[in-house]
Design a protein around this motif. Structure first.
Motif, PDB file in Angstrom:
ATOM      1  N   ALA A   1       0.837  -1.203   0.000  1.00 42.31           N
ATOM      2  CA  ALA A   1       0.000   0.000   0.000  1.00 42.31           C
ATOM      3  C   ALA A   1       0.873   1.255   0.000  1.00 42.31           C
ATOM      4  O   ALA A   1       1.860   1.332   0.726  1.00 42.31           O
TER       5      ALA A   1
ATOM      6  N   HIS B   1      -2.787  10.762  -5.478  1.00 44.16           N
ATOM      7  CA  HIS B   1      -2.546  10.141  -4.166  1.00 44.16           C
ATOM      8  C   HIS B   1      -3.814  10.300  -3.332  1.00 44.16           C
ATOM      9  O   HIS B   1      -3.928  11.213  -2.515  1.00 44.16           O
ATOM     10  N   ARG B   2      -4.737   9.380  -3.510  1.00 44.51           N
ATOM     11  CA  ARG B   2      -6.089   9.610  -3.014  1.00 44.51           C
ATOM     12  C   ARG B   2      -6.292   9.219  -1.545  1.00 44.51           C
ATOM     13  O   ARG B   2      -7.265   9.652  -0.925  1.00 44.51           O
ATOM     14  N   ASP B   3      -5.440   8.407  -0.985  1.00 40.10           N
ATOM     15  CA  ASP B   3      -5.559   8.097   0.438  1.00 40.10           C
ATOM     16  C   ASP B   3      -4.955   9.263   1.215  1.00 40.10           C
ATOM     17  O   ASP B   3      -3.775   9.238   1.589  1.00 40.10           O
TER      18      ASP B   3
ATOM     19  N   THR C   1     -11.947   7.360   0.844  1.00 44.86           N
ATOM     20  CA  THR C   1     -11.476   6.076   0.325  1.00 44.86           C
ATOM     21  C   THR C   1     -11.604   5.045   1.454  1.00 44.86           C
ATOM     22  O   THR C   1     -11.756   5.412   2.624  1.00 44.86           O
TER      23      THR C   1
ATOM     24  N   ARG D   1     -10.349   7.375   9.909  1.00 47.52           N
ATOM     25  CA  ARG D   1     -11.028   8.652  10.157  1.00 47.52           C
ATOM     26  C   ARG D   1     -11.136   9.012  11.637  1.00 47.52           C
ATOM     27  O   ARG D   1     -10.750  10.116  12.039  1.00 47.52           O
TER      28      ARG D   1
ATOM     29  N   ARG E   1      -9.316   3.342   2.941  1.00 50.34           N
ATOM     30  CA  ARG E   1      -8.248   3.527   3.943  1.00 50.34           C
ATOM     31  C   ARG E   1      -8.497   4.747   4.811  1.00 50.34           C
ATOM     32  O   ARG E   1      -8.270   4.693   6.026  1.00 50.34           O
ATOM     33  N   THR E   2      -8.944   5.849   4.219  1.00 50.92           N
ATOM     34  CA  THR E   2      -9.200   7.037   5.050  1.00 50.92           C
ATOM     35  C   THR E   2     -10.417   6.823   5.938  1.00 50.92           C
ATOM     36  O   THR E   2     -10.436   7.306   7.080  1.00 50.92           O
TER      37      THR E   2
ATOM     38  N   ILE F   1      -0.040   6.959   3.286  1.00 47.05           N
ATOM     39  CA  ILE F   1      -1.182   7.840   3.493  1.00 47.05           C
ATOM     40  C   ILE F   1      -0.681   9.274   3.467  1.00 47.05           C
ATOM     41  O   ILE F   1       0.309   9.608   4.111  1.00 47.05           O
TER      42      ILE F   1
END
Length: 281
Positions: A22, A81-83, A227, A234, A229-230, A25
């Protein structure tokens, strides 16, 4: 949150990705119209990322921090980089909400009622109203913000900046204020609440006059791209950010960016602003 001619990007390598599959983050600071971060800025970002890694219990190698003053450059980075968790303002959220899938998490905590205002100031002896400023120069770092955000959200469609003024974005608002005081080529300056509160403590304030105060709008300081992962992180991240201004590692970051703290915000609080912004009226 008019675009910079040069995109400033400061990406830290101290927390590069490990051998895990992965990608790291992202913790992205979007300080529209802010100063060049430099070495001190990199240190602050490193401290913030280290603080998040420590308090969440996640491996340090799973985090990467970046700093942007140009919202377009920040958006391009986040698209790849979306996470990501983002420290940024309402203008960035409204302008990039749909494209990036942003979700609001926390507002900026302030001494007041949790809202933000914008102010247009001129020299007392030069201008008595906005009418006398028509066609004159308006300086300020908020002018790097998304134009629709300024005209629709901040000024409620009542003040078309691009038609009323010659806009002069600057990342040196204090310099602009000093030139305004001395009447040296600056006709008016646009300030946000944090900048205005700082001005109140300066002697030059006595020579200036507020010609326009915007209606209050909710503050926003922290958001994420939605996403898997976020969403998983959270609650941990929100708890950490909400208390970071009282910690040893978080205090320098908060002080440098004029942040007093964060408080959770419900998405419904921003719903009317989202509708108005999207409709452009």
């Amino acid at each position: 949150m008019t675009k910079l001619t040069v995109a400033l990007v400061l990406s830290t390598g101290a927390f590069a990705a490990t051998t895990n599959a992965a990608p790291p983050i992202q913790v992205v600071i979007v300080y529209v119209g802010g100063p060049d971060a430099g070495a001190e800025g990199q240190k602050l970002i490193d401290q913030l990322v280290a603080h998040l890694a420590t308090t969440t219990g996640e491996p340090a190698g799973q985090w990467q921090g970046s700093y942007f003053t140009d919202p377009a450059a920040a958006a391009a980075h986040l698209a790849k980089h979306r996470d990501a968790f983002v420290l940024g303002g309402l203008g960035f959220f409204l302008s990039q909400r749909r494209a990036l899938g942003l979700v609001p998490l926390a507002r900026l905590a302030t001494n007041g009622d949790g809202t933000e205002r914008y102010y247009i100031l001129a020299h007392k002896e030069a201008h008595s109203s906005l009418a006398t400023l028509k066609g004159k120069t308006l300086w300020g770092s908020p002018l790097y913000e998304d134009p629709r955000f300024l005209e629709v959200t901040v000024f409620g469609g009542k003040l078309p900046l691009a038609r009323e003024f010659v806009l002069k974005p600057t990342n040196r608002p204090l310099s602009a204020l000093r030139k305004l005081e001395k009447q040296q080529g600056v006709d008016a300056v646009l300030l946000n609440s944090v900048q205005y509160e700082g001005l109140l403590r300066m002697p030059l304030y006595d020579k200036l006059k507020i010609l326009y105060t915007s209606e209050p709008i909710p503050t926003l300081g922290f958001m994420m791209i939605d996403t898997p992962r976020t969403r998983e992180l959270r609650d941990k991240i929100l708890a950490t950010v909400s208390g970071m201004c009282a910690t040893e590692q978080g205090t320098p970051v908060c002080r440098n960016f004029g942040i007093q703290g964060f408080a959770p915000i419900a998405a419904a609080k921003l719903a009317p602003l989202i509708t108005t912004y999207d409709q452009g009226q």
